[in-house]
Design a protein around this motif. Structure first.
Motif, PDB file in Angstrom:
ATOM      1  N   GLU A  43      -8.702  -6.351 -17.569  1.00  0.00           N
ATOM      2  CA  GLU A  43      -7.499  -5.980 -16.813  1.00  0.00           C
ATOM      3  C   GLU A  43      -7.825  -5.366 -15.462  1.00  0.00           C
ATOM      4  N   TRP A  44      -8.787  -4.427 -15.445  1.00  0.00           N
ATOM      5  CA  TRP A  44      -9.107  -3.738 -14.192  1.00  0.00           C
ATOM      6  C   TRP A  44     -10.172  -4.538 -13.458  1.00  0.00           C
ATOM      7  N   THR A  45      -9.782  -5.658 -12.927  1.00  0.00           N
ATOM      8  CA  THR A  45     -10.751  -6.542 -12.270  1.00  0.00           C
ATOM      9  C   THR A  45     -10.380  -6.690 -10.785  1.00  0.00           C
ATOM     10  N   PRO A  46     -11.343  -7.120  -9.979  1.00  0.00           N
ATOM     11  CA  PRO A  46     -11.045  -7.317  -8.552  1.00  0.00           C
ATOM     12  C   PRO A  46      -9.961  -8.370  -8.310  1.00  0.00           C
ATOM     13  N   ALA A  47      -9.652  -9.176  -9.309  1.00  0.00           N
ATOM     14  CA  ALA A  47      -8.596 -10.180  -9.134  1.00  0.00           C
ATOM     15  C   ALA A  47      -7.249  -9.515  -8.850  1.00  0.00           C
ATOM     16  N   VAL A  48      -7.062  -8.305  -9.376  1.00  0.00           N
ATOM     17  CA  VAL A  48      -5.811  -7.569  -9.123  1.00  0.00           C
ATOM     18  C   VAL A  48      -5.700  -7.269  -7.629  1.00  0.00           C
ATOM     19  N   GLY A  49      -6.769  -6.688  -7.080  1.00  0.00           N
ATOM     20  CA  GLY A  49      -6.776  -6.367  -5.653  1.00  0.00           C
ATOM     21  C   GLY A  49      -6.740  -7.617  -4.785  1.00  0.00           C
ATOM     22  N   ALA A  50      -7.424  -8.665  -5.228  1.00  0.00           N
ATOM     23  CA  ALA A  50      -7.460  -9.904  -4.448  1.00  0.00           C
ATOM     24  C   ALA A  50      -6.052 -10.490  -4.301  1.00  0.00           C
ATOM     25  N   ALA A  51      -5.261 -10.394  -5.369  1.00  0.00           N
ATOM     26  CA  ALA A  51      -3.881 -10.901  -5.301  1.00  0.00           C
ATOM     27  C   ALA A  51      -3.055 -10.064  -4.320  1.00  0.00           C
ATOM     28  N   ILE A  52      -3.319  -8.764  -4.294  1.00  0.00           N
ATOM     29  CA  ILE A  52      -2.611  -7.875  -3.357  1.00  0.00           C
ATOM     30  C   ILE A  52      -2.988  -8.221  -1.915  1.00  0.00           C
ATOM     31  N   VAL A  53      -4.276  -8.430  -1.690  1.00  0.00           N
ATOM     32  CA  VAL A  53      -4.750  -8.780  -0.342  1.00  0.00           C
ATOM     33  C   VAL A  53      -4.131 -10.106   0.108  1.00  0.00           C
ATOM     34  N   ALA A  54      -4.180 -11.103  -0.771  1.00  0.00           N
ATOM     35  CA  ALA A  54      -3.656 -12.425  -0.416  1.00  0.00           C
ATOM     36  C   ALA A  54      -2.161 -12.357  -0.104  1.00  0.00           C
ATOM     37  N   HIS A  55      -1.434 -11.545  -0.874  1.00  0.00           N
ATOM     38  CA  HIS A  55       0.011 -11.420  -0.632  1.00  0.00           C
ATOM     39  C   HIS A  55       0.271 -10.680   0.686  1.00  0.00           C
ATOM     40  N   ALA A  56      -0.557  -9.672   0.956  1.00  0.00           N
ATOM     41  CA  ALA A  56      -0.395  -8.929   2.212  1.00  0.00           C
ATOM     42  C   ALA A  56      -0.692  -9.816   3.421  1.00  0.00           C
ATOM     43  N   TRP A  57      -1.711 -10.666   3.298  1.00  0.00           N
ATOM     44  CA  TRP A  57      -2.030 -11.587   4.399  1.00  0.00           C
ATOM     45  C   TRP A  57      -0.891 -12.590   4.629  1.00  0.00           C
ATOM     46  N   SER A  58      -0.178 -12.925   3.561  1.00  0.00           N
ATOM     47  CA  SER A  58       0.823 -13.997   3.628  1.00  0.00           C
ATOM     48  C   SER A  58       2.229 -13.494   3.911  1.00  0.00           C
ATOM     49  N   ASN A  59       2.440 -12.214   3.686  1.00  0.00           N
ATOM     50  CA  ASN A  59       3.798 -11.681   3.737  1.00  0.00           C
ATOM     51  C   ASN A  59       3.808 -10.362   4.522  1.00  0.00           C
ATOM     52  N   PRO A  60       4.179 -10.435   5.814  1.00  0.00           N
ATOM     53  CA  PRO A  60       4.124  -9.237   6.663  1.00  0.00           C
ATOM     54  C   PRO A  60       4.967  -8.069   6.139  1.00  0.00           C
ATOM     55  N   ALA A  61       6.103  -8.374   5.513  1.00  0.00           N
ATOM     56  CA  ALA A  61       6.958  -7.287   5.008  1.00  0.00           C
ATOM     57  C   ALA A  61       6.253  -6.568   3.855  1.00  0.00           C
ATOM     58  N   PHE A  62       5.585  -7.344   2.987  1.00  0.00           N
ATOM     59  CA  PHE A  62       4.831  -6.718   1.890  1.00  0.00           C
ATOM     60  C   PHE A  62       3.679  -5.890   2.453  1.00  0.00           C
ATOM     61  N   LYS A  63       3.005  -6.443   3.462  1.00  0.00           N
ATOM     62  CA  LYS A  63       1.885  -5.695   4.046  1.00  0.00           C
ATOM     63  C   LYS A  63       2.365  -4.353   4.615  1.00  0.00           C
ATOM     64  N   ALA A  64       3.510  -4.364   5.249  1.00  0.00           N
ATOM     65  CA  ALA A  64       4.050  -3.113   5.805  1.00  0.00           C
ATOM     66  C   ALA A  64       4.311  -2.104   4.688  1.00  0.00           C
ATOM     67  N   ARG A  65       4.845  -2.582   3.573  1.00  0.00           N
ATOM     68  CA  ARG A  65       5.097  -1.670   2.435  1.00  0.00           C
ATOM     69  C   ARG A  65       3.783  -1.189   1.846  1.00  0.00           C
ATOM     70  N   LEU A  66       2.799  -2.074   1.785  1.00  0.00           N
ATOM     71  CA  LEU A  66       1.489  -1.717   1.224  1.00  0.00           C
ATOM     72  C   LEU A  66       0.810  -0.631   2.059  1.00  0.00           C
ATOM     73  N   MET A  67       0.914  -0.765   3.387  1.00  0.00           N
ATOM     74  CA  MET A  67       0.275   0.215   4.263  1.00  0.00           C
ATOM     75  C   MET A  67       0.992   1.569   4.176  1.00  0.00           C
ATOM     76  N   LYS A  68       2.278   1.526   3.852  1.00  0.00           N
ATOM     77  CA  LYS A  68       3.065   2.762   3.812  1.00  0.00           C
ATOM     78  C   LYS A  68       2.910   3.478   2.476  1.00  0.00           C
ATOM     79  N   ASN A  69       2.926   2.711   1.379  1.00  0.00           N
ATOM     80  CA  ASN A  69       2.834   3.309   0.039  1.00  0.00           C
ATOM     81  C   ASN A  69       2.097   2.324  -0.872  1.00  0.00           C
ATOM     82  N   GLY A  70       0.803   2.488  -0.968  1.00  0.00           N
ATOM     83  CA  GLY A  70      -0.032   1.533  -1.683  1.00  0.00           C
ATOM     84  C   GLY A  70       0.336   1.388  -3.151  1.00  0.00           C
ATOM     85  N   ILE A  71       0.584   2.516  -3.819  1.00  0.00           N
ATOM     86  CA  ILE A  71       0.873   2.455  -5.260  1.00  0.00           C
ATOM     87  C   ILE A  71       2.175   1.687  -5.522  1.00  0.00           C
ATOM     88  N   ALA A  72       3.200   1.986  -4.721  1.00  0.00           N
ATOM     89  CA  ALA A  72       4.493   1.322  -4.936  1.00  0.00           C
ATOM     90  C   ALA A  72       4.388  -0.179  -4.658  1.00  0.00           C
TER      91      ALA A  72
END
Ligand code: FE
Length: 210
Positions: A43-72
């Protein structure tokens, strides 16, 4: 007092002894270790983070939320963090900006998102030197960054965990999130690797032996 290491049992027998003692006193419920091992390995694998990175690269609104509140933002993709990880701070790499994380005290990482820390991350020498001579340490680890690239080193604390958002390689324009996620490594989220050439060659260049 005998200081000889000859009298110290090997690690497997010591682990067995600690486990037996904890079980014997009811400190560990049956099945807990198996469940924990499952989380660490599956479960705690880099694939979790990789999916977050890929979504942030693809979706500027998600990236903005990620930079503001990573956990949320991570939770939007189903990623969870333990309660004592009170903050997930996302550090965005740029073409000429490189972020690097460490834990000078021990081995803290955002492990539910980027995976368990590698052995070298816990090594005393890495922890001591990476904050004083980061460019040299990275070069020794196989990544020679130019003097013109700024390096920022972030020291993890018990309640503030970091994750590097790698610089998106220019040759990935138009890639799907699945393709992008496959490119993202644990090391790139720690900051000991970058994903764009010349630091990482595209697969087709590697195949040509370039
Ligand atoms: Fe630590």
């Amino acid at each position: 007092m005998n200081s000889s290491s000859d009298n110290i049992a090997d690690i497997a027998r010591r682990v067995d002894a600690v486990e037996a003692a904890a079980m014997g006193q009811g400190l560990v419920r049956p099945g807990h270790l198996q469940q924990f091992t499952h989380k660490v390995e599956d479960e705690w694998t880099p694939a979790v983070g990789a999916a977050i990175v890929a979504h942030a690269w693809s979706n500027p609104a998600f990236k903005a939320r990620l930079m503001k509140n990573g956990i949320a933002a991570a939770a939007e993709l189903g990623a969870t963090m333990p309660p004592h990880h009170r903050h997930l701070v996302v550090l965005e790499n740029g073409e000429n900006l490189h972020n690097l994380i460490c834990c000078t005290l021990c081995s803290c990482t955002a492990y539910t998102v980027i995976g368990m820390p590698p052995d070298w991350y816990k090594d005393l020498e890495y922890r001591a030197r990476v904050v004083r001579e980061s460019r040299t340490v990275l070069r020794e680890m196989g990544m020679a960054l130019p003097e013109s690239m700024e390096i920022r080193v972030w020291d993890t604390t018990a309640d503030t965990r970091y994750m590097v958002l790698p610089y998106r390689p220019p040759h990935t324009a138009g890639w799907s999130e699945k393709q992008l996620a496959a490119l993202v490594s644990k090391e790139s989220m720690i900051g000991t690797a970058r994903l764009e050439p010349p630091y990482l060659q595209p697969a087709h260049e590697q195949a040509k032996g370039a």
